[in-house]
Design a protein around this motif. Structure first.
Motif, short mmCIF file in Angstrom:
data_model
loop_
_atom_site.label_atom_id
_atom_site.label_comp_id
_atom_site.label_asym_id
_atom_site.label_seq_id
_atom_site.Cartn_x
_atom_site.Cartn_y
_atom_site.Cartn_z
N ASP A 76 19.18 -71.19 43.54
CA ASP A 76 18.41 -70.25 42.74
C ASP A 76 16.98 -70.76 42.51
O ASP A 76 16.00 -70.06 42.75
N ALA A 77 16.86 -72.02 42.08
CA ALA A 77 15.55 -72.57 41.74
C ALA A 77 14.64 -72.69 42.96
O ALA A 77 13.42 -72.53 42.85
N SER A 78 15.22 -72.96 44.12
CA SER A 78 14.42 -73.10 45.34
C SER A 78 13.99 -71.75 45.91
O SER A 78 13.12 -71.68 46.78
N GLY A 79 14.62 -70.69 45.44
CA GLY A 79 14.35 -69.36 45.97
C GLY A 79 15.23 -69.00 47.14
O GLY A 79 15.16 -67.88 47.66
N ALA A 80 16.13 -69.92 47.56
CA ALA A 80 16.97 -69.67 48.73
C ALA A 80 17.92 -68.49 48.52
O ALA A 80 18.11 -67.66 49.41
N ALA A 81 18.51 -68.41 47.33
CA ALA A 81 19.45 -67.31 47.06
C ALA A 81 18.73 -65.96 47.11
O ALA A 81 19.24 -64.98 47.66
N ARG A 82 17.52 -65.92 46.56
CA ARG A 82 16.76 -64.67 46.56
C ARG A 82 16.33 -64.29 47.98
O ARG A 82 16.35 -63.11 48.35
N LEU A 84 17.93 -65.03 50.77
CA LEU A 84 19.12 -64.51 51.47
C LEU A 84 19.44 -63.10 51.01
O LEU A 84 19.73 -62.21 51.83
N ALA A 85 19.43 -62.88 49.71
CA ALA A 85 19.75 -61.56 49.18
C ALA A 85 18.75 -60.51 49.68
O ALA A 85 19.14 -59.40 50.09
N SER A 86 17.47 -60.85 49.67
CA SER A 86 16.45 -59.91 50.13
C SER A 86 16.57 -59.64 51.63
O SER A 86 16.37 -58.50 52.08
N ALA A 87 16.90 -60.68 52.41
CA ALA A 87 17.06 -60.50 53.86
C ALA A 87 18.21 -59.55 54.16
O ALA A 87 18.12 -58.69 55.05
N ILE A 88 19.30 -59.69 53.41
CA ILE A 88 20.44 -58.80 53.61
C ILE A 88 20.07 -57.38 53.21
O ILE A 88 20.40 -56.41 53.91
N ALA A 89 19.38 -57.23 52.09
CA ALA A 89 18.97 -55.90 51.64
C ALA A 89 18.05 -55.24 52.65
O ALA A 89 18.16 -54.04 52.93
N THR A 90 17.13 -56.03 53.24
CA THR A 90 16.22 -55.49 54.25
C THR A 90 16.98 -55.07 55.50
O THR A 90 16.71 -54.01 56.09
N VAL A 101 23.65 -54.76 47.95
CA VAL A 101 23.91 -55.64 46.82
C VAL A 101 25.28 -56.29 46.95
O VAL A 101 25.45 -57.49 46.71
N VAL A 102 26.28 -55.51 47.36
CA VAL A 102 27.63 -56.06 47.53
C VAL A 102 27.62 -57.18 48.57
O VAL A 102 28.18 -58.27 48.35
N LEU A 103 27.01 -56.95 49.71
CA LEU A 103 26.99 -57.95 50.77
C LEU A 103 26.19 -59.18 50.37
O LEU A 103 26.57 -60.31 50.72
N VAL A 117 26.13 -67.70 38.72
CA VAL A 117 24.77 -67.81 39.25
C VAL A 117 24.43 -66.57 40.08
O VAL A 117 23.33 -66.03 40.01
N VAL A 118 25.38 -66.12 40.88
CA VAL A 118 25.16 -64.94 41.71
C VAL A 118 24.81 -63.73 40.85
O VAL A 118 23.94 -62.93 41.20
N ALA A 119 25.47 -63.60 39.71
CA ALA A 119 25.17 -62.48 38.82
C ALA A 119 23.71 -62.52 38.37
O ALA A 119 23.02 -61.49 38.36
N PHE A 120 23.22 -63.70 38.02
CA PHE A 120 21.82 -63.83 37.61
C PHE A 120 20.87 -63.53 38.77
O PHE A 120 19.83 -62.90 38.59
N VAL A 121 21.23 -63.99 39.97
CA VAL A 121 20.37 -63.79 41.14
C VAL A 121 20.37 -62.33 41.58
O VAL A 121 19.33 -61.77 41.95
N ALA A 122 21.55 -61.71 41.54
CA ALA A 122 21.68 -60.35 42.08
C ALA A 122 21.09 -59.29 41.16
O ALA A 122 20.70 -58.21 41.63
#
Length: 452
Positions: A76-82, A84-90, A101-103, A117-122
């Motif tokens: 989360d702090a490194s931005g890696a989770a965001r 990944l989430a944004s890449a999947i959304a795109t 969002v589910v994926l 943590v996923v809940a906070f990131v998502a």
């Protein structure tokens, strides 16, 4: 009468959680009241049963909670989770915001990121996508729950979740137990959950979208591959440890009393997950280079404590309930419903305890502590593969655990700024009903075809 006490205690636990009271307070209080009403010694029930069970859970699974929280905080702090989430959304596209969002949640949780943590990131990702596409905000908690609380937690083979790790010690299995049945259960949960969410999106069309707020600043984004490598390493290292590294080690010393008189079959699965999360954490630190690394690690360690002790407190509550005379009546009733079939017995008992404790891992721990040896004996006598029991128990506890007093549900609703009344109905459909139906499906397949 004591069966009614059990049901009353469960009802009060759910009501208290619905009202926003902490299970750290509720669980020991209601356990003590249940013991008092049943005529049991209250102080002994607290110190010798509640605390023993809660402490045993902490001793057994602290490393997984700690490593999972550290890994999630670094991602989360490194931005890696965001990223990944944004890449999947795109990749999926705004038109498929629900699935995106589910994926995104599924990839993160299957990769070892704590669902808290996923809940906070998502949440920021879902908020933006839902606002852009006009989807009703009240579906955000259920959408996150489907991706983070269901098939990646209990069904997909190899998942490093605690719910997939606990059965390994009892049944001598690996994180990849009954992989075919796990994939089928996961597909059923995802399919049923998406059908419900799409239906509700049509019904609720026109609801006010969530208020947009600026996201907090992040460090310079890393490349996608650097965000993906730590996630991929979890499954790869788990496989390598279980199939190559651990079998090559001399582990006869495990039979010594100092090490609990056990063997590799009992601890190998847990060791594999610990090693995988450790290596993933190191990779995330090296590739992500989060700002304020020391603070990130300290925050991650502290973030492990609340979910760990919430779950441990619920385990203690369940242990007290299991010690009451009425629980034996309840257990015999479940045995009667199973008709002596060990697969059905395992599913009913673990599911019931998950519902009582409001925790998949907590209910599973109690069920396997109390019934595990007898379930294994029955499985051997009935010619049932322990891998089938592993997968059925894991999936079974991922249904009723998500009742209103579940800690993850309470946390998720708090993050999204919603109440049980606004959003829990949809969470129930995707995270309680869909997993329960998926469990029934693989039970039927497993009893007909065996583990595969």
């Amino acid at each position: 009468m004591t069966v009614l006490l059990i049901l009353l205690a469960l009802g009060l636990l759910i009501a208290g959680a619905w009202a926003g009271l902490s299970v750290l307070v509720l669980a020991p209080l209601l356990a003590a009241l249940a013991a008092l009403a049943a005529g049991e010694p209250v102080l002994a029930a607290y110190t010798q049963v509640f605390m023993a069970a809660a402490g045993g859970f902490v001793v057994s699974f602290f490393p997984l909670f700690l490593l999972g929280a550290l890994f999630g905080k670094v991602m989360d702090a490194s931005g890696a989770a965001r990223i990944l989430a944004s890449a999947i959304a795109t990749a999926v596209g705004p038109a498929n915001a629900l699935l995106a969002v589910v994926l995104a949640c599924a990839v993160l949780t299957y990769g070892g990121v704590s669902l808290f943590v996923v809940a906070f990131v998502a949440w920021p990702l879902a908020r933006a996508l839902f606002a852009e596409t006009g989807l009703p905000a009240r579906l955000i908690p259920a959408t996150i729950a489907l991706g983070a609380f269901t098939f990646t937690m209990t069904a997909l083979p190899g998942t490093p979740s605690i719910q997939n790790a606990i059965p390994m010690a009892t049944f001598g299995t690996t994180p990849f137990a009954a992989p075919g049945l796990g994939v089928i259960a996961a597909a059923a949960m995802l399919g049923l959950g998406m059908v419900w969410l799409l239906y509700r999106a049509r019904v609720l069309a026109g609801d006010t979208p969530p208020q947009m707020h600026p996201s907090p600043p992040r460090n310079v984004p890393m490349p996608l591959w650097a965000a993906l490598v730590p996630i991929l390493s979890v499954a790869a290292v788990t496989l390598a440890m279980g199939w190559v590294v651990l079998p090559a080690l001399e582990t006869e010393y495990l039979a010594l009393p100092l090490y609990g008189g056990t063997d590799l079959g009992r601890v190998g699965g847990l060791w594999s997950v610990i090693a995988a999360l450790t290596i993933a954490l190191v990779l995330a630190l090296v590739l992500g280079r989060p700002p304020q690394m020391m603070k990130t690690l300290n925050d991650g360690a502290e973030s492990a404590l609340l979910p760990l002790f919430n779950t441990a407190s619920l385990v203690g509550f369940g242990a007290v309930i299991a010690s009451l005379p009425g629980f034996e009546v309840l257990r015999q009733s479940l045995d009667g419903l199973s008709g002596g079939n060990v697969v059905v017995t395992a599913a009913l008992s673990s599911s019931a305890l998950a519902g009582i404790t409001g925790s998949a891992s907590g209910g599973m721990s109690i069920a396997l502590d109390v019934l595990g040896p007898s379930l294994l004996e029955q499985a051997m006598a009935q010619g049932v593969d322990p891998a089938l029991l592993h997968r059925v128990v894991s999936v079974a506890t991922g249904g009723l655990d998500t009742l209103p007093h579940n800690g993850a549900v309470i946390t998720l609703l708090g993050i999204c700024g919603m109440t049980h009344r606004q959003a829990y109905g949809d969470i129930f459909m995707v995270a309680v009903l869909a997993p329960t139906l998926a469990c029934v499906l693989i039970m039927g397949l497993g009893m007909a075809l065996g583990a595969f």
